[in-house]
Design an enzyme around this catalytic site. Sequence first.
Site, PDB file in Angstrom:
ATOM      1  N   TYR A  71       0.927  -1.238  -0.089  1.00 16.08           N
ATOM      2  CA  TYR A  71      -0.070  -0.164   0.088  1.00 16.08           C
ATOM      3  C   TYR A  71       0.971   1.268  -0.132  1.00 16.08           C
ATOM      4  O   TYR A  71       0.364   2.173   0.521  1.00 16.08           O
ATOM      5  CB  TYR A  71      -0.799  -0.248   1.001  1.00 16.08           C
TER       6      TYR A  71
ATOM      7  N   LYS B 225       4.938 -14.362   4.064  1.00 13.62           N
ATOM      8  CA  LYS B 225       5.164 -15.169   2.847  1.00 13.62           C
ATOM      9  C   LYS B 225       6.323 -15.289   2.268  1.00 13.62           C
ATOM     10  O   LYS B 225       6.593 -15.020   1.254  1.00 13.62           O
ATOM     11  CB  LYS B 225       4.357 -14.629   1.828  1.00 13.62           C
TER      12      LYS B 225
ATOM     13  N   ASP C 106      -1.320 -17.802   3.896  1.00 20.77           N
ATOM     14  CA  ASP C 106      -2.320 -18.706   3.460  1.00 20.77           C
ATOM     15  C   ASP C 106      -2.905 -19.589   4.211  1.00 20.77           C
ATOM     16  O   ASP C 106      -4.059 -19.768   4.427  1.00 20.77           O
ATOM     17  CB  ASP C 106      -1.929 -19.158   1.928  1.00 20.77           C
TER      18      ASP C 106
ATOM     19  N   ASP D 253      -4.862  -6.552   6.339  1.00 23.90           N
ATOM     20  CA  ASP D 253      -6.051  -5.818   5.548  1.00 23.90           C
ATOM     21  C   ASP D 253      -6.865  -7.224   5.521  1.00 23.90           C
ATOM     22  O   ASP D 253      -8.204  -7.029   6.051  1.00 23.90           O
ATOM     23  CB  ASP D 253      -5.952  -5.059   4.555  1.00 23.90           C
TER      24      ASP D 253
ATOM     25  N   ASP E  57     -10.542  -8.645   7.822  1.00 27.80           N
ATOM     26  CA  ASP E  57     -11.794  -8.977   7.263  1.00 27.80           C
ATOM     27  C   ASP E  57     -12.359 -10.233   7.798  1.00 27.80           C
ATOM     28  O   ASP E  57     -13.386 -10.738   8.149  1.00 27.80           O
ATOM     29  CB  ASP E  57     -12.358  -8.559   6.028  1.00 27.80           C
TER      30      ASP E  57
HETATM   31 MG    MG Z   1     -10.102  -3.314   4.550  1.00 24.75          MG
END
Ligand code: MG
Length: 333
Positions: free
Chosen positions: A125, A172, A205, A229, A233
């Site tokens: 980001y 990762k 993962d 991020d 969720d």
């Molecule tokens: Mg988000």
Amino acid sequence: MREDTGPHQVAVIPGDGIGPEVIEAALAVLRATGVPLEFQRYQAGDECLEKQGTALPPETLAGALAAEAVLFGAVGKTAAEVILRLRRELNTFVNLRPTRAFPGVDCLYPELKLVIVRENTEGLYSGLEDEITPGVVTATRVITQAASQRIARFAFEYALRNGFGQVTAIHKANVLQKSDGLFLRAARAVAAEYPQIEYQEALVDSTAMNLVLRPERFQILLTPNLFGDILSDLAAGLVGGLGLCPSANLGDKHALFEPVHGSAPDIAGRNIANPTAAILCGAMLLRHFGELASAERVERALEQAIAAGQGTTDLGGSLSTTEMAQAVIGRMP
Ligand code: MG
Ligand code: NAI
């Protein structure tokens, strides 16, 4: 330490969609605590872009920088221009995302409590996307030792201060050998200074799977920006949805509190959004100001309201956003 004793100055950026609806609910609850807070409202987001030609006007940025804390709702398509920019400008290098279940909410893991500590300034980001030739676009994933160490230290300090016994670094590094390799080395170096906290590492993962199958294996997830991020969720889904999850963006000088969810255009404008995440952001803001007793009053009242079925439809209740806020206020001692 503050020298004056006037009200705390809070910049409020309601934003788009359900942002203004849940922020109104949170402000009502904050006012009811009696803690001296002064709210200054600012525009940002999709609607602001339409009206003013910019999604983040200079006065909004200046207001956020000048305030002691920012309460942010959500914006829509302009999220990158608004919230990512604000996080960068305020240098809030921590994105703290506590996730917990609430008694009375039907969910996969009614006992779950975990915290995501997400690096907030770099990773994928960083805003470095480039069309190097038509049909080929690159996005640069920046990982630095300084930022990795800083976020790792926050995770371990947070664990210590809040009674957690374990931190898991999410990575990762089998594929992203250099970047996540650096992230892990930084995390290990910090972990060595906290022998009382168990340190483990897990691939992102398989962590997604393990969070669904056996989330009790985790307490604090320390993550680079993108992984945090996504997993936050996922974690929200384990406890009953995005309407329940608050977050704090924290730096040395600034703090911005925002629900994890977005502007939810599918339910916006109907006064049905769950205000819990925003109200919990208010409690985090109170804690940030050292108003611990008031923060606890808000959290207890919210828990009681939810347990009594006084929730919005996503919680299985029948209250509107504003009614749920009033139910919480009614339960505040
Ligand atoms: Mg988000
Ligand atoms: P979203 O979080 O807005 O919604 C996802 C789903 O969860 C929707 O079905 C929505 O109705 C539900 N939901 C979210 N918050 C809820 C609440 N408080 N109560 C009840 N249900 C709730 O994510 P989505 O749909 O991916 O994105 C919508 C817009 O929000 C996009 O334009 C996106 O860019 C923006 N966004 C902004 C963020 C921010 O301002 N920080 C963060 C995430 C998305």
